[in-house]
Scaffold this motif. Structure first.
Motif, PDB file in Angstrom:
ATOM      1  N   SER A   1     -58.619 103.910  90.775  1.00 54.92           N
ATOM      2  CA  SER A   1     -57.879 105.500  90.371  1.00 54.92           C
ATOM      3  C   SER A   1     -58.589 105.626  91.923  1.00 54.92           C
ATOM      4  N   ASP A   2     -57.576 106.451  92.244  1.00 51.77           N
ATOM      5  CA  ASP A   2     -58.413 106.949  94.055  1.00 51.77           C
ATOM      6  C   ASP A   2     -59.568 108.135  94.027  1.00 51.77           C
ATOM      7  N   ASN A   3     -60.326 108.029  93.428  1.00 48.19           N
ATOM      8  CA  ASN A   3     -61.732 108.390  93.927  1.00 48.19           C
ATOM      9  C   ASN A   3     -62.213 108.694  95.262  1.00 48.19           C
ATOM     10  N   LYS A   4     -62.533 109.733  95.989  1.00 51.39           N
ATOM     11  CA  LYS A   4     -62.788 109.444  97.494  1.00 51.39           C
ATOM     12  C   LYS A   4     -64.371 108.853  97.769  1.00 51.39           C
ATOM     13  N   ARG A   5     -64.259 107.917  98.540  1.00 52.36           N
ATOM     14  CA  ARG A   5     -65.530 106.841  98.548  1.00 52.36           C
ATOM     15  C   ARG A   5     -66.361 107.361  98.888  1.00 52.36           C
ATOM     16  N   ALA A   6     -67.684 107.183  99.091  1.00 53.21           N
ATOM     17  CA  ALA A   6     -68.687 107.496  99.627  1.00 53.21           C
ATOM     18  C   ALA A   6     -69.342 107.134 101.105  1.00 53.21           C
ATOM     19  N   ARG A   7     -69.856 107.901 101.719  1.00 58.75           N
ATOM     20  CA  ARG A   7     -70.117 107.651 103.240  1.00 58.75           C
ATOM     21  C   ARG A   7     -70.938 105.780 103.090  1.00 58.75           C
TER      22      ARG A   7
END
Length: 80
Positions: free
Chosen positions: A6-12
């Motif tokens: 999936s194209d979820n944003k990654r955490a910092r």
């Protein structure tokens, strides 16, 4: 596995080491096969290989051989 594609944003911060990323890195190192874990079809192909025991054992043996060769080339590995 579906979360991996999936194209979820990654955490910092530093990305987590997950099973799909580790498996993808191992598959990329193999020269004999052109397998890569980037899409759902790649995952389905890997599942089909896993269902065929001789093919799966051959793939695992090749990954082990590649990993052992990489470890033996690394001068810092195994030395104190």
């Amino acid at each position: 596995m579906l979360f991996y594609f999936s194209d979820n944003k990654r955490a910092r911060g530093r990305p987590q080491t997950t099973l799909p990323t580790t498996l993808n890195n191992d598959l990329k190192k193999l020269v004999a096969t052109k397998l890569e874990l980037t899409t759902q079809t790649d995952l389905d192909t890997l599942r089909l290989i896993a269902e065929d025991r001789p093919k799966w054992n051959a793939l695992v043996a090749e990954i082990r051989k590649t990993a052992d060769a990489a470890r033996s080339d690394d001068p810092a590995s195994g030395r104190l």
